[in-house]
Write a protein that holds these residues in place. Sequence first.
Motif, short mmCIF file in Angstrom:
data_model
loop_
_atom_site.label_atom_id
_atom_site.label_comp_id
_atom_site.label_asym_id
_atom_site.label_seq_id
_atom_site.Cartn_x
_atom_site.Cartn_y
_atom_site.Cartn_z
N LEU A 105 41.18 18.39 19.80
CA LEU A 105 41.33 19.62 19.89
C LEU A 105 40.75 20.47 21.04
N VAL A 106 41.32 21.57 21.45
CA VAL A 106 40.46 22.34 22.81
C VAL A 106 39.45 23.04 22.13
N PRO A 107 38.32 22.66 22.79
CA PRO A 107 37.27 23.30 22.43
C PRO A 107 37.28 24.69 22.16
N GLY A 108 36.16 25.24 21.32
CA GLY A 108 36.22 26.86 20.96
C GLY A 108 35.61 27.52 21.90
N ALA A 109 34.60 26.91 22.87
CA ALA A 109 33.75 27.64 23.64
C ALA A 109 33.79 26.61 24.82
N GLY A 110 33.68 27.23 25.95
CA GLY A 110 33.68 26.36 27.20
C GLY A 110 34.75 26.54 28.14
N GLY A 111 34.58 26.62 29.46
CA GLY A 111 35.69 26.73 30.47
C GLY A 111 36.92 25.88 30.51
N LEU A 112 36.94 24.76 29.70
CA LEU A 112 38.06 23.82 29.60
C LEU A 112 39.22 24.63 28.71
N ALA A 113 38.76 25.65 28.16
CA ALA A 113 39.59 26.44 27.18
C ALA A 113 40.20 27.61 27.58
N ALA A 114 39.87 27.80 28.83
CA ALA A 114 40.34 29.38 29.46
C ALA A 114 41.72 29.09 30.18
N ALA A 115 42.65 30.15 29.69
CA ALA A 115 43.81 30.44 30.31
C ALA A 115 43.72 31.29 31.35
N VAL A 116 44.74 31.56 32.24
CA VAL A 116 44.72 32.70 32.98
C VAL A 116 44.42 33.87 32.58
N LEU A 435 29.67 37.99 39.06
CA LEU A 435 30.74 39.05 38.65
C LEU A 435 30.47 39.68 37.22
N GLY A 436 29.32 39.02 36.71
CA GLY A 436 28.95 39.78 35.48
C GLY A 436 29.84 39.56 34.31
N PHE A 437 30.74 38.40 34.28
CA PHE A 437 31.53 38.25 33.20
C PHE A 437 31.85 36.80 33.08
N CYS A 438 32.51 36.36 31.91
CA CYS A 438 32.75 35.01 31.81
C CYS A 438 34.47 34.90 31.62
N LEU A 439 34.85 33.79 31.37
CA LEU A 439 36.32 33.27 31.14
C LEU A 439 36.51 33.45 29.67
N GLY A 440 37.65 33.46 29.34
CA GLY A 440 38.18 33.28 27.61
C GLY A 440 38.45 32.00 27.32
N THR A 441 38.73 31.72 26.28
CA THR A 441 38.93 30.61 25.40
C THR A 441 40.20 30.39 24.65
N ARG A 442 41.40 31.14 25.13
CA ARG A 442 42.42 31.32 24.35
C ARG A 442 43.35 29.98 24.23
N LEU A 443 43.10 28.88 25.05
CA LEU A 443 43.78 27.74 24.98
C LEU A 443 43.31 26.84 23.65
N GLN A 444 42.16 27.46 22.99
CA GLN A 444 41.86 26.61 21.64
C GLN A 444 42.97 26.89 20.54
N ALA A 445 43.86 27.89 20.95
CA ALA A 445 45.10 28.18 19.82
C ALA A 445 46.18 27.21 20.35
N THR A 446 46.10 26.42 21.19
CA THR A 446 47.07 25.39 21.33
C THR A 446 46.84 24.10 20.49
N TRP A 447 47.75 23.31 20.59
CA TRP A 447 47.68 21.84 20.01
C TRP A 447 47.70 20.52 20.95
N LEU A 448 46.76 19.73 20.70
CA LEU A 448 46.89 18.69 21.46
C LEU A 448 47.77 17.26 21.10
N VAL A 449 49.07 17.84 20.54
CA VAL A 449 50.01 17.06 20.15
C VAL A 449 51.23 17.56 20.69
N PRO A 450 52.36 16.42 21.03
CA PRO A 450 53.46 16.79 21.68
C PRO A 450 54.41 17.51 20.76
N GLY A 451 55.51 18.20 21.28
CA GLY A 451 56.47 18.54 20.38
C GLY A 451 56.59 19.80 19.75
N HIS A 452 55.13 20.35 19.38
CA HIS A 452 54.99 21.43 18.69
C HIS A 452 55.23 22.84 19.70
#
Length: 593
Positions: A105-116, A435-452
């Motif tokens: 799964l995409v983690p719910g916290a951390g920069g790996l989950a950041a979309a643009v 900058l005083g802010f952090c990035l988001g984690t919206r990629l946690q709403a994606t699936w790490l399986v193909p075809g969905h």
Amino acid sequence: MTFTPPAPFTTRPTLRGTFGMSASTHWTATATAQAVLERGGNAFDAAVAGAFVLHVVEPHLNGPGGDLVALVRPAGASVPVVLMGQGPAPAGATLAHLRSRGLDLVPGAGGLAAAVPGAVDAWLLLLRDHGTWDLGDVLAFASGYARDGHPLVAGAATTIARVADLFRDHWPTSAERWMPTGRPPAPDTLVTNPAWADVLDALVIAGAALPDRAERIDAAREHWMTKVLPEAASFIARPHRHADGADHPGVLSAEDVASWRAGWEPAVTARFRGWDVFKAGTWTQGPALLHTLRLLDDVDDAELDPATVEGAHLVIEAQKLAFADRDAWFGDAGGAVEVEALLADDYVATRRALIGDEASTQWRPGSPDGRDPVRPPLRTAHGVNDGSTGEPTVDRSGQTRGDTCHIDVIDRWGNVVSATPSGGWLQSSPTVPSLGFCLGTRLQATWLVPGHPASLTPGRRPRTTLTPTLMSRADEVVALGSPGGDQQDQWQLTVLLRMLVGGYSPQQAIDAPNLHTTALVDSFWPRTWAPAGVAVEDRLGAAVIAGLEQRGHRVHRSGDWSLGRVTAVGRSADGTLWAAANPRGAQGYAAGR
């Protein structure tokens, strides 16, 4: 025959007037938006000013590194358009890369989950295309609160306290930003964010020498996307602790942000009880509300009261079907269902026939266009009755999560906007100190399986839960929305039913006891579901709760005032403007005259 309120109870009046109305999840943002209206700005100037204030005063609920969905209807327009502020997955965010990190799964916290990040560019686009004010005047409110300080709301203080160990042990820049004394701040502590104030001032300076207002705003957008966000991407590329307990580097790059911009899209719509209801497309969860309304459209008015056993059961079961289709079919292209197929009469009738007298316990997506649904991984929420209230700040397992804000504005000219910004919560990823802010984690709403349809795919938007609503009937208009992750449309549904079918006033509908199903696939890490689960406010009453349990629903009592955070504005048939806001949490307010 309609259902009617058992008593004319409200926590406050529905505001009414003819000048302009604002409502949001924080009183300071509402006051800011109304101040802009008072000084001659239109609804779009007001919404943008209020939204940038939300970044400052609700940092645990949204931030500049987050995202945005809005419905925008300029005066004279017959239908709204969608302001699309949801950025896509970076080029490096591939299934193979995340799998190589040992993740399923995409983690719910951390920069790996950041979309643009999409929110700031989207707000600036709205200001350029439909506002009237100069950028510096609009941003002055937020810049002032960031530089001079604002009292920290209790929810933000609680959030910081809950993630204090994470900040101290793993995210030192966040500890420095939010715990400068080494301890979590108390509620109402005056907090500042001078780094963010400097960024806001730099956006204004970027185009200050240009003669044209639109050019000045475009210069700010360019500065944001090519100067500010690349700095954030570079910072988050350093390995740091994620929600899975491991350290990973982020993959967002300067190239990812430089090649993307917010934009405009057509809304999708369905009719219910004579009203045209508008939502964003299947890259959001919005069409699930349209699907639910279609499933309920042939039910007698008297049977749609959420305060009765029959009404609550029907609402819950219809939503289970709609959200099963969401979880199987919604996403950013790549196999996503067409809304026309989802709302087609024959398909709706087939789905409606599945609603029985007992609580369903199965995940039952359909085949709206004849294809077999793609089944995402279903992880049962073991050992809990799942009383989750959306995107809890810190979930039941102690993992960091976030929540959402909302703002609605309508002005005397007929301009109206309903907007739901989110992401980039202070607990999303480490603060970028310059900058005083952090990035988001919206990629946690994606699936790490193909075809969905919602599989992680570079260049595609993650399916978002952000789902504002705009409705119209002749000269009447309603704009509303709510925080709450997967519950956003569920909490809006009960308000809509009470207003459109039950005859409740807007404030009365918002104040009324709420409920939602948890028998859906959670859009947020760790992506669990609770078959037959229902969360209710205790005020729904012992008899109704017992009746739901007798039908097989697994009911979690969440307290008297815990579910539903809807705000709304609108215009009545006689031209009167109105506004109403959620009292839960003592934070949302409406203003107007």
